[in-house]
Design an enzyme around this catalytic site. Structure first.
Site, PDB file in Angstrom:
ATOM      1  N   CYS A 118       0.839  -1.180   0.052  1.00 46.56           N
ATOM      2  CA  CYS A 118      -0.105   0.044   0.129  1.00 46.56           C
ATOM      3  C   CYS A 118       0.911   1.250  -0.115  1.00 46.56           C
ATOM      4  O   CYS A 118       0.383   2.387  -0.443  1.00 46.56           O
ATOM      5  CB  CYS A 118      -0.840   0.031   1.029  1.00 46.56           C
ATOM      6  SG  CYS A 118      -2.294  -1.162   1.114  1.00 46.56           S
ATOM      7  N   GLY A 144      11.939  -4.545   1.347  1.00 43.25           N
ATOM      8  CA  GLY A 144      11.158  -4.914   2.711  1.00 43.25           C
ATOM      9  C   GLY A 144      10.032  -3.716   2.801  1.00 43.25           C
ATOM     10  O   GLY A 144      10.160  -2.922   2.187  1.00 43.25           O
ATOM     11  N   MET A 145       9.220  -4.163   3.560  1.00 47.15           N
ATOM     12  CA  MET A 145       8.079  -3.352   3.794  1.00 47.15           C
ATOM     13  C   MET A 145       7.394  -3.265   5.404  1.00 47.15           C
ATOM     14  O   MET A 145       7.223  -4.550   5.795  1.00 47.15           O
ATOM     15  CB  MET A 145       6.877  -3.374   2.883  1.00 47.15           C
ATOM     16  CG  MET A 145       5.777  -2.545   3.159  1.00 47.15           C
ATOM     17  SD  MET A 145       6.007  -0.673   2.954  1.00 47.15           S
ATOM     18  CE  MET A 145       5.196  -0.074   4.104  1.00 47.15           C
ATOM     19  N   GLU A 146       7.629  -2.309   6.116  1.00 46.08           N
ATOM     20  CA  GLU A 146       7.293  -2.275   7.514  1.00 46.08           C
ATOM     21  C   GLU A 146       6.061  -2.576   8.120  1.00 46.08           C
ATOM     22  O   GLU A 146       5.613  -2.091   8.927  1.00 46.08           O
ATOM     23  CB  GLU A 146       8.059  -1.122   8.280  1.00 46.08           C
ATOM     24  CG  GLU A 146       7.528   0.342   7.882  1.00 46.08           C
ATOM     25  CD  GLU A 146       8.031   0.862   6.503  1.00 46.08           C
ATOM     26  OE1 GLU A 146       8.522   0.141   5.678  1.00 46.08           O
ATOM     27  OE2 GLU A 146       7.682   2.142   6.705  1.00 46.08           O
ATOM     28  N   HIS A 184      16.401  -2.599   9.139  1.00 44.25           N
ATOM     29  CA  HIS A 184      15.546  -1.439   8.810  1.00 44.25           C
ATOM     30  C   HIS A 184      14.127  -1.211   9.190  1.00 44.25           C
ATOM     31  O   HIS A 184      13.513  -0.502   9.623  1.00 44.25           O
ATOM     32  CB  HIS A 184      15.972  -1.314   7.234  1.00 44.25           C
ATOM     33  CG  HIS A 184      15.297  -0.110   6.681  1.00 44.25           C
ATOM     34  ND1 HIS A 184      15.814   1.163   6.527  1.00 44.25           N
ATOM     35  CD2 HIS A 184      13.876   0.010   6.203  1.00 44.25           C
ATOM     36  CE1 HIS A 184      15.090   1.784   5.931  1.00 44.25           C
ATOM     37  NE2 HIS A 184      13.986   1.441   5.707  1.00 44.25           N
ATOM     38  N   GLU A 185      13.529  -2.529   8.824  1.00 44.61           N
ATOM     39  CA  GLU A 185      11.993  -2.437   9.085  1.00 44.61           C
ATOM     40  C   GLU A 185      11.738  -2.610  10.556  1.00 44.61           C
ATOM     41  O   GLU A 185      10.574  -2.259  10.964  1.00 44.61           O
ATOM     42  CB  GLU A 185      11.559  -3.769   8.198  1.00 44.61           C
ATOM     43  CG  GLU A 185      11.900  -3.747   6.639  1.00 44.61           C
ATOM     44  CD  GLU A 185      11.535  -2.618   6.166  1.00 44.61           C
ATOM     45  OE1 GLU A 185      11.054  -1.857   6.435  1.00 44.61           O
ATOM     46  OE2 GLU A 185      12.485  -2.674   4.930  1.00 44.61           O
ATOM     47  N   HIS A 213      11.523   0.885  11.688  1.00 44.56           N
ATOM     48  CA  HIS A 213      10.374   1.467  11.485  1.00 44.56           C
ATOM     49  C   HIS A 213       9.346   1.186  12.423  1.00 44.56           C
ATOM     50  O   HIS A 213       8.170   2.051  12.446  1.00 44.56           O
ATOM     51  CB  HIS A 213       9.721   1.213  10.087  1.00 44.56           C
ATOM     52  CG  HIS A 213      10.527   1.810   8.947  1.00 44.56           C
ATOM     53  ND1 HIS A 213      10.312   3.240   8.758  1.00 44.56           N
ATOM     54  CD2 HIS A 213      10.921   1.519   7.816  1.00 44.56           C
ATOM     55  CE1 HIS A 213      10.808   3.697   7.731  1.00 44.56           C
ATOM     56  NE2 HIS A 213      11.254   2.503   7.127  1.00 44.56           N
ATOM     57  N   TYR A 264      16.751   8.855   1.552  1.00 42.62           N
ATOM     58  CA  TYR A 264      17.387   7.875   2.268  1.00 42.62           C
ATOM     59  C   TYR A 264      18.991   8.551   2.771  1.00 42.62           C
ATOM     60  O   TYR A 264      19.361   8.662   3.722  1.00 42.62           O
ATOM     61  CB  TYR A 264      17.765   6.703   1.923  1.00 42.62           C
ATOM     62  CG  TYR A 264      16.336   5.809   1.818  1.00 42.62           C
ATOM     63  CD1 TYR A 264      16.191   4.926   2.762  1.00 42.62           C
ATOM     64  CD2 TYR A 264      15.493   5.900   0.880  1.00 42.62           C
ATOM     65  CE1 TYR A 264      14.674   4.017   2.571  1.00 42.62           C
ATOM     66  CE2 TYR A 264      14.396   5.400   0.818  1.00 42.62           C
ATOM     67  CZ  TYR A 264      13.832   4.058   1.589  1.00 42.62           C
ATOM     68  OH  TYR A 264      12.694   3.551   1.713  1.00 42.62           O
ATOM     69  N   ARG A 301      12.435  -6.809  -7.804  1.00 42.30           N
ATOM     70  CA  ARG A 301      12.792  -5.583  -6.859  1.00 42.30           C
ATOM     71  C   ARG A 301      13.150  -4.508  -7.468  1.00 42.30           C
ATOM     72  O   ARG A 301      14.066  -4.442  -8.412  1.00 42.30           O
ATOM     73  CB  ARG A 301      13.802  -6.026  -5.767  1.00 42.30           C
ATOM     74  CG  ARG A 301      14.062  -4.742  -4.660  1.00 42.30           C
ATOM     75  CD  ARG A 301      14.907  -5.393  -3.790  1.00 42.30           C
ATOM     76  NE  ARG A 301      15.311  -4.302  -2.721  1.00 42.30           N
ATOM     77  CZ  ARG A 301      16.159  -4.422  -1.983  1.00 42.30           C
ATOM     78  NH1 ARG A 301      16.988  -5.600  -1.658  1.00 42.30           N
ATOM     79  NH2 ARG A 301      16.753  -3.532  -1.045  1.00 42.30           N
ATOM     80  N   MET A 302      12.303  -3.338  -7.484  1.00 42.39           N
ATOM     81  CA  MET A 302      12.345  -2.080  -8.455  1.00 42.39           C
ATOM     82  C   MET A 302      13.757  -1.669  -8.495  1.00 42.39           C
ATOM     83  O   MET A 302      14.263  -1.029  -9.662  1.00 42.39           O
ATOM     84  CB  MET A 302      11.331  -0.939  -8.113  1.00 42.39           C
ATOM     85  CG  MET A 302       9.892  -1.578  -8.503  1.00 42.39           C
ATOM     86  SD  MET A 302       8.704  -0.332  -8.788  1.00 42.39           S
ATOM     87  CE  MET A 302       8.505   0.085  -7.173  1.00 42.39           C
TER      88      MET A 302
HETATM   89  N1  BES Z   1       9.056   1.555   3.537  1.00 40.21           N
HETATM   90  C1  BES Z   1      10.264   1.221   2.713  1.00 40.21           C
HETATM   91  C2  BES Z   1       9.892   0.644   1.203  1.00 40.21           C
HETATM   92  C3  BES Z   1       8.912   1.909   0.639  1.00 40.21           C
HETATM   93  C4  BES Z   1       9.133   3.162   0.704  1.00 40.21           C
HETATM   94  C5  BES Z   1       7.658   1.122  -0.215  1.00 40.21           C
HETATM   95  C6  BES Z   1       8.345   3.835  -0.082  1.00 40.21           C
HETATM   96  C7  BES Z   1       7.006   2.113  -1.165  1.00 40.21           C
HETATM   97  C8  BES Z   1       7.204   3.505  -0.692  1.00 40.21           C
HETATM   98  C9  BES Z   1      10.995   0.379   3.346  1.00 40.21           C
HETATM   99  O1  BES Z   1      11.375   0.582   4.606  1.00 40.21           O
HETATM  100  C10 BES Z   1      12.347   0.451   2.841  1.00 40.21           C
HETATM  101  O2  BES Z   1      13.094   1.437   2.665  1.00 40.21           O
HETATM  102  N2  BES Z   1      13.038  -0.761   2.201  1.00 40.21           N
HETATM  103  C11 BES Z   1      14.124  -0.745   1.818  1.00 40.21           C
HETATM  104  C12 BES Z   1      15.097  -1.660   2.544  1.00 40.21           C
HETATM  105  C13 BES Z   1      16.627  -1.072   3.062  1.00 40.21           C
HETATM  106  C14 BES Z   1      16.375   0.275   3.004  1.00 40.21           C
HETATM  107  C15 BES Z   1      17.340  -1.819   3.647  1.00 40.21           C
HETATM  108  C16 BES Z   1      14.103  -1.325   0.306  1.00 40.21           C
HETATM  109  O3  BES Z   1      13.067  -1.992   0.189  1.00 40.21           O
HETATM  110  O4  BES Z   1      15.095  -1.253  -0.560  1.00 40.21           O
END
Ligand code: BES
Length: 583
Positions: A128, A262-264, A280-281, A284, A349, A529-530
């Site tokens: 989401c 990852g998604m928290e 990281h998660e 969050h 970031y 993974r984008m």
């Molecule tokens: N919440 C983010 C992923 C995200 C950000 C999804 C914005 C949709 C919109 C998540 O915490 C994140 O940053 N994941 C990183 C992990 C990494 C920093 C260790 C990822 O997915 O690369």
């Protein structure tokens, strides 16, 4: 998005049409029926809404691609205007919407059995963040509003479903004995973007007193092993930031098309199997989920405060596809008329990390700064903040060090594009070796190539190899002879670490190594993974001779890709959107 009620609405979130200055959602009660044949969710959501104004008010909900069947307010039918707006004549209102999602809902990816590890059952997962909840549930889809939720989800009995909430039992669906209803409760108020659901042939293993790991059975034991340190990490985080308030901390390991690392999601982090991602998660759970960014313009406030829990990474990567003058490289960008998916990048970031690192150094080091972070979390827990509120609290907390804070060029940090105004002084011992090696390659003439030896990289950690390749990617392409030699002596093709591999493949494609193109396109499509898929496709697309091949491979895979990923790759490869709606 169905809403456009009034220009009078004071809209402080450019990414939401919901009228949250007048009415706020306190709770959602969800009934979801997952239809794997039609790839839709039939839903009924009851929103408990508090009206903030004492006269008539209008509630507008965000929705995207939903077909609304009916709406009631306190049990009375509401005839819908063109938008999902409800006139609120009471102080507390339960608005109930019966609806169905679209098969192309951007929050959802429906996988066929062939796309799963087990090959027998279909699979569904949601994502989401940032603004996709509205394609799954009509709601006030803004991080400035927090609510609890309760959900009952009906799935075919061979499948298991879990949500970003605590599990609350299950029963056979009274309407269909071939289905099971799973119940969930989330008693901590949270923003809509943290609502999450997964359904598939899932299994789980206990990995700690408050943690289980979930995945298809093919991966569950490996994942349990991989994440066995979860409880230790939670305890460390609690020492730093205060109690973990969400009860359960489970981890779901997703299929490879998951668009993020990852998604928290609360109670249930969604992840690819990497420990760094979990660290990281987990962080969050405090910054992000407990203290949330008020709008996506302030994303860095929650996204990046996770910094406090990381050990400093090597050097800030300067590779930036936006370009240094693009306003989206501001730490606090304007998202007026901007899709948050288009704005998302590593900038908040990296720049946010640099700012916090700089402040930490100026203010007295990690212990002093962590005291601030902890106090900030306690002060703003359960609410959403802007950059301004974060900064005001910083000034209040460090009231004896205001002279130091006043020396910071806030405008440059927050509202100016490009590189941060101050380059933090990291300990560069680790980075020096990477820098030296990348310089040797950049300066090498053909006759120097024999001086490179396998031992050059043998002593480097994987982080250093990543950094070495990142440095090379910031420069003009190496001659093809050089990358071929690099393969001969370092055998980087054999590295399976995705962070290394995607950089290496990009480097080779950039040097026009034709044989590497299929490897790059394979990695772009084997996983989704984008962070990896988009640059790999872009790199091949920019190799003139293989532009058509990049397009061909993308079009062949598009139907099986995550909707957000395929949408963004379409834009990257300039695919005509009129023939892009294939899902
Ligand atoms: N919440 C983010 C992923 C995200 C950000 C999804 C914005 C949709 C919109 C998540 O915490 C994140 O940053 N994941 C990183 C992990 C990494 C920093 C260790 C990822 O997915 O690369």
């Amino acid at each position: 998005i169905l809403s456009a009620v009034t220009g009078l609405n004071v809209m402080s979130d450019p990414c939401s049409f919901s009228s949250f200055t007048r009415c706020v959602t306190k709770h959602l009660n969800l009934h979801l029926h997952l239809d794997f044949d039609r790839h839709v969710i039939r839903g009924r959501v009851a929103l408990t809404v508090e009206v903030l104004e004492d006269r008539f008010s209008t509630l507008t909900l965000d929705s995207s691609d939903l077909s609304v069947v009916s709406v009631t307010a306190n049990g009375q039918p509401v005839s819908l205007p063109s938008s999902l707006s409800v006139l609120m004549a009471w102080q507390h209102v339960i608005v109930e919407v019966t609806y169905e999602t679209s098969p192309s809902a951007t929050a959802l990816q429906w996988l066929t059995p062939e796309q799963t590890a087990g090959k027998k059952h279909p699979y569904l997962f949601s994502q989401c963040q940032a603004h996709h909840c509205r394609s799954m549930i009509p709601c006030q889809d803004t991080p400035s509003i927090k609510h609890t939720y309760y959900a009952q989800v009906s799935v075919p009995k061979d499948l298991v479903t879990v949500m970003s909430a605590v599990r609350d039992g299950q029963e056979v669906d009274p309407q269909d004995s071939g289905r099971i209803i799973y119940r969930f409760r989330q008693t901590v108020p949270m923003p809509s973007y943290l609502i999450a659901i997964v359904a598939g042939a899932l299994e789980s293993r206990e990995i700690g007193p408050r943690s289980r790991v979930w995945s298809e059975k093919e991966f569950v034991d490996k994942a349990a092993f991989e994440f066995s340190e979860t409880e230790a990490m939670l305890k460390t985080a609690e020492e730093l930031a205060g109690p973990y308030v969400w009860g359960q901390y489970d981890v779901l390991v997703l299929p490879p098309s998951f668009p993020y690392g990852g998604m928290e999601n609360p109670c249930l982090t969604f992840a690819t199997p990497t420990l760094l991602v979990i660290a990281h998660e987990i962080s969050h759970s405090w910054t992000g989920n407990l203290v949330t960014n008020k709008t996506w313009e302030h994303f860095w406030v929650s996204g990046v405060c996770t910094f406090s829990f990381h050990s400093p990474v090597l050097v800030i990567s300067q590779v930036n596809t936006f370009g240094a003058n693009n306003p989206l490289t501001n730490l606090v960008p304007s998202l007026q008329d901007v899709n948050p998916d288009d704005a998302f990048s590593s900038v908040p970031y990296e720049k946010g990390f640099a700012l916090l690192y700089h402040l930490e150094e100026q203010l007295g080091g990690p212990e002093v700064f962590m005291g601030f972070v902890k106090s900030y979390i306690q002060r703003f827990a359960y609410s959403s903040v802007t950059t301004e509120e974060w900064k005001n609290y910083l000034f209040a907390y460090f009231k004896d060090k205001v002279d130091i804070l006043n020396k910071v060029d806030w405008n440059a940090w927050m509202f100016t594009p490009g590189m941060p105004p101050v380059k933090p002084q990291y300990d560069t011992t680790m980075a020096d070796a990477c820098n030296a090696l990348s310089q040797r390659w950049l300066q090498a003439k053909d006759q120097d190539l024999n001086s490179f030896k396998q031992s050059d990289v043998k002593t480097l950690s994987s982080h250093q190899v990543i950094e070495f390749l990142s440095l090379l990617l910031q420069e003009d392409p190496l001659p093809l002879t050089h990358v071929k030699k690099m393969q001969e002596v370092y055998d980087l093709n054999a590295y399976m670490n995705a962070e290394i591999r995607f950089r290496w493949l990009r480097l080779c494609v950039r040097s026009r190594w034709e044989e590497v193109v299929p490897l790059a396109l394979k990695m772009a499509t084997d996983q989704g993974r984008m962070k990896f898929t988009r640059p790999l496709f872009r790199e091949v697309f920019n190799f003139e001779k293989f532009r058509d091949e990049a397009l061909r491979v993308f079009l062949a895979h598009r139907a099986g890709m995550h909707p957000v990923t395929s949408g963004l790759v379409s834009k990257d490869l300039k695919v005509d959107v009129s023939n892009a709606a294939s899902q």
